[in-house]
Design a protein around this motif. Structure first.
Motif, PDB file in Angstrom:
ATOM      1  N   MET A 163      -4.309   8.912 -15.244  1.00  0.00           N
ATOM      2  CA  MET A 163      -4.510   9.032 -13.955  1.00  0.00           C
ATOM      3  C   MET A 163      -3.744   9.819 -13.098  1.00  0.00           C
ATOM      4  O   MET A 163      -2.615   9.963 -13.493  1.00  0.00           O
ATOM      5  N   GLN A 164      -4.460  10.670 -12.271  1.00  0.00           N
ATOM      6  CA  GLN A 164      -3.574  11.841 -11.678  1.00  0.00           C
ATOM      7  C   GLN A 164      -2.771  11.102 -10.532  1.00  0.00           C
ATOM      8  O   GLN A 164      -3.100  10.156  -9.797  1.00  0.00           O
ATOM      9  N   LEU A 165      -1.613  12.052 -10.030  1.00  0.00           N
ATOM     10  CA  LEU A 165      -0.854  11.472  -9.104  1.00  0.00           C
ATOM     11  C   LEU A 165      -1.580  11.378  -7.536  1.00  0.00           C
ATOM     12  O   LEU A 165      -1.456  10.310  -6.921  1.00  0.00           O
ATOM     13  N   GLN A 166      -2.518  12.261  -7.473  1.00  0.00           N
ATOM     14  CA  GLN A 166      -3.328  12.243  -6.045  1.00  0.00           C
ATOM     15  C   GLN A 166      -4.194  10.943  -6.065  1.00  0.00           C
ATOM     16  O   GLN A 166      -4.497  10.279  -5.012  1.00  0.00           O
ATOM     17  N   GLN A 167      -4.878  10.416  -7.337  1.00  0.00           N
ATOM     18  CA  GLN A 167      -5.486   9.498  -7.346  1.00  0.00           C
ATOM     19  C   GLN A 167      -4.664   8.014  -6.856  1.00  0.00           C
ATOM     20  O   GLN A 167      -5.177   7.190  -6.148  1.00  0.00           O
ATOM     21  N   ARG A 168      -3.365   8.017  -7.334  1.00  0.00           N
ATOM     22  CA  ARG A 168      -2.576   7.088  -7.077  1.00  0.00           C
ATOM     23  C   ARG A 168      -2.275   6.913  -5.631  1.00  0.00           C
ATOM     24  O   ARG A 168      -2.123   5.968  -4.819  1.00  0.00           O
ATOM     25  N   ILE A 169      -1.568   8.162  -4.880  1.00  0.00           N
ATOM     26  CA  ILE A 169      -1.347   8.030  -3.618  1.00  0.00           C
ATOM     27  C   ILE A 169      -2.595   7.800  -2.716  1.00  0.00           C
ATOM     28  O   ILE A 169      -2.455   6.954  -1.808  1.00  0.00           O
ATOM     29  N   ASN A 170      -4.104   8.357  -3.054  1.00  0.00           N
ATOM     30  CA  ASN A 170      -5.018   7.745  -2.207  1.00  0.00           C
ATOM     31  C   ASN A 170      -5.146   6.129  -2.170  1.00  0.00           C
ATOM     32  O   ASN A 170      -5.564   5.805  -1.269  1.00  0.00           O
ATOM     33  N   ALA A 171      -4.978   5.799  -3.438  1.00  0.00           N
ATOM     34  CA  ALA A 171      -5.031   4.167  -3.741  1.00  0.00           C
ATOM     35  C   ALA A 171      -4.319   3.605  -2.711  1.00  0.00           C
ATOM     36  O   ALA A 171      -4.804   2.411  -2.052  1.00  0.00           O
ATOM     37  N   PHE A 172      -2.991   3.898  -2.686  1.00  0.00           N
ATOM     38  CA  PHE A 172      -2.093   3.107  -1.804  1.00  0.00           C
ATOM     39  C   PHE A 172      -2.257   3.539  -0.302  1.00  0.00           C
ATOM     40  O   PHE A 172      -1.850   2.558   0.450  1.00  0.00           O
ATOM     41  N   GLN A 173      -2.649   4.626  -0.224  1.00  0.00           N
ATOM     42  CA  GLN A 173      -3.058   4.765   1.406  1.00  0.00           C
ATOM     43  C   GLN A 173      -4.237   3.947   1.877  1.00  0.00           C
ATOM     44  O   GLN A 173      -3.810   3.254   2.868  1.00  0.00           O
ATOM     45  N   LYS A 174      -5.118   3.772   1.021  1.00  0.00           N
ATOM     46  CA  LYS A 174      -6.128   2.848   1.287  1.00  0.00           C
ATOM     47  C   LYS A 174      -5.683   1.207   1.106  1.00  0.00           C
ATOM     48  O   LYS A 174      -6.234   0.528   2.216  1.00  0.00           O
ATOM     49  N   LEU A 175      -4.678   1.140   0.355  1.00  0.00           N
ATOM     50  CA  LEU A 175      -4.298  -0.177   0.400  1.00  0.00           C
ATOM     51  C   LEU A 175      -3.552  -0.536   1.824  1.00  0.00           C
ATOM     52  O   LEU A 175      -3.606  -1.656   2.424  1.00  0.00           O
ATOM     53  N   GLY A 176      -2.746   0.491   2.329  1.00  0.00           N
ATOM     54  CA  GLY A 176      -1.903   0.389   3.454  1.00  0.00           C
ATOM     55  C   GLY A 176      -3.114  -0.124   4.545  1.00  0.00           C
ATOM     56  O   GLY A 176      -2.794  -0.944   5.490  1.00  0.00           O
ATOM     57  N   THR A 177      -4.134   0.569   4.738  1.00  0.00           N
ATOM     58  CA  THR A 177      -5.282   0.553   5.619  1.00  0.00           C
ATOM     59  C   THR A 177      -5.654  -1.237   5.324  1.00  0.00           C
ATOM     60  O   THR A 177      -5.918  -1.805   6.467  1.00  0.00           O
ATOM     61  N   PHE A 178      -6.064  -1.660   4.233  1.00  0.00           N
ATOM     62  CA  PHE A 178      -6.401  -2.875   4.080  1.00  0.00           C
ATOM     63  C   PHE A 178      -5.354  -3.880   4.487  1.00  0.00           C
ATOM     64  O   PHE A 178      -5.698  -5.015   4.992  1.00  0.00           O
ATOM     65  N   LEU A 179      -3.831  -3.639   4.337  1.00  0.00           N
ATOM     66  CA  LEU A 179      -2.934  -4.450   4.731  1.00  0.00           C
ATOM     67  C   LEU A 179      -2.783  -4.738   6.241  1.00  0.00           C
ATOM     68  O   LEU A 179      -2.407  -5.672   6.540  1.00  0.00           O
ATOM     69  N   ALA A 180      -3.064  -3.524   6.875  1.00  0.00           N
ATOM     70  CA  ALA A 180      -3.176  -3.759   8.310  1.00  0.00           C
ATOM     71  C   ALA A 180      -4.331  -4.780   8.663  1.00  0.00           C
ATOM     72  O   ALA A 180      -4.128  -5.489   9.592  1.00  0.00           O
ATOM     73  N   GLU A 181      -5.515  -4.496   7.931  1.00  0.00           N
ATOM     74  CA  GLU A 181      -6.367  -5.540   8.237  1.00  0.00           C
ATOM     75  C   GLU A 181      -6.123  -7.039   7.936  1.00  0.00           C
ATOM     76  O   GLU A 181      -6.537  -7.880   8.760  1.00  0.00           O
ATOM     77  N   LEU A 182      -5.575  -7.281   6.911  1.00  0.00           N
ATOM     78  CA  LEU A 182      -5.383  -8.434   6.284  1.00  0.00           C
ATOM     79  C   LEU A 182      -4.163  -9.156   7.209  1.00  0.00           C
ATOM     80  O   LEU A 182      -4.073 -10.434   7.215  1.00  0.00           O
ATOM     81  N   SER A 183      -3.290  -8.279   7.942  1.00  0.00           N
ATOM     82  CA  SER A 183      -2.326  -8.850   8.715  1.00  0.00           C
ATOM     83  C   SER A 183      -2.808  -9.291   9.950  1.00  0.00           C
ATOM     84  O   SER A 183      -2.155 -10.106  10.816  1.00  0.00           O
ATOM     85  N   SER A 184      -3.896  -8.943  10.556  1.00  0.00           N
ATOM     86  CA  SER A 184      -4.756  -9.447  11.603  1.00  0.00           C
ATOM     87  C   SER A 184      -4.881 -10.887  11.737  1.00  0.00           C
ATOM     88  O   SER A 184      -5.242 -11.271  10.547  1.00  0.00           O
TER      89      SER A 184
END
Length: 338
Positions: A1-22
């Motif tokens: 897995m490439q670094l950029q894949q990992r970065i993109n995944a954690f950015q998307k996880l951050g968006t999900f965490l914002a939704e989950l905290s609501s």
């Protein structure tokens, strides 16, 4: 897995965490389950943790975090992570650090925090399926790993050092956070300090458990600011600790300052019991700064508006940046050198 894949995944996880905290999140049941599992993990505290991590995992923050390092694609190593369970998702930084470095996680969850991270792991794999081969949790004796990150008490650190000393490791012990006050703090600064003290009921190593105060410190503005946290006493586990500690101190003839939901005790120690904050008077800021520098291995954060080395602003202890490493040890540098 490439670094950029990992970065993109954690950015998307951050968006999900914002939704989950609501409060309106469709996944609120998982937060309720975590609270039912551990009554210290109130919904407010869980949502605070999720929201803090959602802000940390922005594209800008991830880029700033990773920019000083050199990444090379190589065969991943397996890193055993032994997690504490004192506050929600306390092992999450180690978890993302191992994965962003290109290595594999072998996680051992605390019995107090077994709900949230497995749920987020499922979401991360949904976002980036290649992570499925990089994450494993185990309740059994840990085997087949290349390095260890373990967090615990001073006592458990002796166990960790005995069993894991032959592996590359980061082993963390007890630490506490302190606040250095001048007496000139504004009401807003003192209210922000109340969050540093009371978020997570004071159970985190980044919670302020000790105050350094000038002679003739006026406690009235301090207690006025603390009053915004008064509802904490309605948590039965916190109240039980407050009642117990108050009774023990009073029977021992210890002088206390008490506002009916927190106790202030003059004490030279760093680590105070739940519901108790230690305080100590100083003669000069230079004297305090020198003492803190001599005891840096016991201190996680210093909070102050004064000119104290490495001090952070009031209200920021429980919202660290990705590059604010626990115990001052650069976790990512350690992982990239494996």
């Amino acid at each position: 897995m490439q670094l950029q894949q990992r970065i993109n995944a954690f950015q998307k996880l951050g968006t999900f965490l914002a939704e989950l905290s609501s409060v309106n999140s469709p996944h609120s049941i998982i937060l309720q389950t975590a609270q039912d599992h551990n009554r210290w993990f109130t919904l407010d505290n869980i949502r605070f943790a999720l929201h803090s991590w959602s802000e940390a995992l922005s594209q800008e923050n991830i880029d700033n975090w990773l920019s000083p390092y050199s990444f090379s694609e190589k065969n991943p190593k397996t890193v055993a992570i032994i997690m504490a369970g004192n506050i929600p998702l306390v092992g999450f930084h180690d978890f993302i650090s191992v994965l962003i470095s290109g290595n594999k996680v072998l996680g051992k969850l605390s019995s107090n925090d077994r709900i949230l991270l497995p749920f987020l792991t499922q979401k991360l794999i949904e976002i980036e399926p290649e992570f499925k081969e990089y994450i494993q949790f185990s309740d059994k004796k840990l085997e087949n790993f290349d390095a260890v990150i373990a967090t615990g008490s001073n006592n458990t650190s002796l166990y960790f050092e005995h069993y894991f000393g032959k592996y590359p490791n980061i082993i963390r012990k007890n630490r506490n956070s302190v606040a250095v006050l001048s007496g000139d703090e504004s009401p807003a600064q003192l209210e922000a300090l109340s969050k540093d003290i009371f978020i997570y009921f004071g159970l985190g190593c980044r919670n302020v458990s000790k105050l350094y105060l000038p002679k003739e410190f006026d406690f009235k503005p301090f207690f006025n600011a603390m009053y915004m946290q008064k509802d904490i006493i309605h948590n039965d586990k916190y109240m039980n600790n407050y009642d117990y500690n108050k009774a023990v101190y009073l029977m021992g003839g210890v002088n206390l300052l008490d506002n009916e939901f927190m106790l202030l005790k003059e004490d030279t120690g760093f680590s105070s019991p739940i519901s108790v904050v230690f305080y100590e008077y100083y003669n000069s800021l230079h004297e305090v700064e020198k003492y803190l520098a001599e005891n840096t291995e016991k201190i996680q954060c210093v909070v102050s508006a004064s000119n104290i080395a490495n001090a952070i602003p009031f209200g920021k202890t429980q919202s660290p940046e990705l590059w604010d490493y626990a115990d001052g040890i650069d976790t990512l540098e350690f992982l990239l050198k494996l």
